[in-house]
Scaffold this motif. Structure first.
Motif, mmCIF file in Angstrom:
data_model
loop_
_atom_site.group_PDB
_atom_site.id
_atom_site.type_symbol
_atom_site.label_atom_id
_atom_site.label_comp_id
_atom_site.label_asym_id
_atom_site.label_seq_id
_atom_site.Cartn_x
_atom_site.Cartn_y
_atom_site.Cartn_z
ATOM 1 N N UNK A 234 1.051 -1.152 0.155
ATOM 2 C CA UNK A 234 -0.088 -0.026 -0.012
ATOM 3 C C UNK A 234 0.985 1.218 -0.224
ATOM 4 N N UNK A 235 0.245 2.357 -0.449
ATOM 5 C CA UNK A 235 1.189 3.745 -0.359
ATOM 6 C C UNK A 235 1.476 4.161 0.881
ATOM 7 N N UNK A 236 2.613 4.593 0.975
ATOM 8 C CA UNK A 236 3.260 5.031 2.289
ATOM 9 C C UNK A 236 3.448 6.498 2.294
ATOM 10 N N UNK A 237 3.005 7.058 1.388
ATOM 11 C CA UNK A 237 3.065 8.631 1.400
ATOM 12 C C UNK A 237 2.509 9.477 2.410
ATOM 13 N N UNK A 238 1.613 9.085 3.061
ATOM 14 C CA UNK A 238 0.879 9.569 4.049
ATOM 15 C C UNK A 238 1.624 9.758 5.166
#
Length: 310
Positions: free
Chosen positions: A255-259
């Motif tokens: 999953x994206x981790x940019x948060x």
């Protein structure tokens, strides 16, 4: 290796309790350290110290307690019952650090703990609990409405403890850190033990998760990659372990981790290319890649070690 005691805890300076010594002007403005000087002291010496502390320091002023050497910590279980017995008096206690011993006193993997479930049930207003050591450490699933920070430091943490935390109901918990450790020091956490924590059903407020000091850091990264709990995190800490390019590949494929606000990979075994790749993949995220490790080679075999073991 643990080289120094905590100088502050829960936002308070740590002050050793010495019988006969005058109390500070405000006894509630310190975290009280309880310890005996002799590492082979008899059990009654630490019990007497706690009794003297209870008779000397006003109960309402006890906000934080740090337990140091209790005598033969390498073979005698930490007497957590002495804290439980004081619960009716220490209604203002908000923070406890169990077993703040340095390596010269007792190696972290030798520390003998016990079942700490009763401590949580005895102090429903507790907000911070740190525990050092994993030998004989036990915990049953609990509900605790006020705990905000829970930290386990170990060279080998029992997987049953990890599972128990995941199966607990901790609606206020914001920070959760495990030093998982190595199998040769008692670590046996695997995917099944991590599953309840990573599902996060009982941890709705969690914002900081540390799965640290793990010899299976690449496996941890693989299951974290698709874990539901990650979406609500601000900080993901995979530091201190045997984290390699394979682990990074798995982590970035999920999953994206940019948060995230911060991704802590301190003490890692990443190649230069992998380090550049994770920074480029997560713009705006504070990626800590300090303390890069070198693979050790003996007789043609490669060895990678966690930051803390014995």
């Amino acid at each position: 290796m643990i080289r120094s005691h905590a100088s502050s805890f829960a936002g308070l300076p740590v002050r050793p309790f010495t019988p006969g010594e005058p109390l500070p002007e405000d006894p509630s403005a310190v975290a009280w350290r309880l310890e005996v000087e002799d590492f082979e002291a008899a059990p009654e010496e630490f019990a007497d110290l706690v009794a003297t502390f209870r008779a000397t320091v006003p109960a309402a002023a006890v906000r934080a307690v740090v337990v140091g050497e209790w005598g033969s910590a390498y073979e005698r279980a930490l007497p957590v019952e002495l804290l439980v017995e004081a619960a009716a008096e220490w209604t203002g206690l908000r923070a406890v650090f169990l077993a703040d011993l340095v390596s010269e006193e007792c190696e972290i993997s030798w520390l003998t703990l016990t079942d700490i479930t009763a401590l949580l049930t005895a102090y429903p207003a507790l907000e911070t609990l740190w525990v050092r050591g994993g030998n004989a450490l036990r915990l049953s699933p609990v509900r605790h409405d006020r705990l905000r920070e829970l930290r386990f430091e170990s060279g080998g943490l029992p997987g049953a403890v990890v599972r128990a935390v995941g199966e607990s109901s901790l609606p206020a918990l914001e920070r959760l850190v495990f030093w998982l450790g190595r199998t040769d020091y008692g670590a046996d956490t695997g995917v099944d033990e991590l599953a309840p924590v990573l599902a996060g059903a009982g941890l709705p407020a969690l914002r900081h998760l540390g799965l640290c000091n793990s010899e299976i850091a690449d496996v941890v990264a693989r299951v974290v990659a698709d874990a539901p709990v990650v979406a609500r995190l601000a900080v993901l800490d995979l530091s201190m372990g045997v984290f390699t390019d394979n682990g990074l590949d798995a982590l970035l494929a999920g999953q994206p981790l940019t948060h995230l606000r911060r991704l802590d990979l301190t003490h890692h075994f990443l190649s230069d290319e992998a380090q550049q790749r994770v920074v480029a993949a997560l713009p705006g995220v504070d990626v800590d890649l300090s303390d890069a490790q070198e693979v050790e080679v003996y007789h043609g075999r490669e060895y990678r070690f966690t930051a803390v073991g014995e």
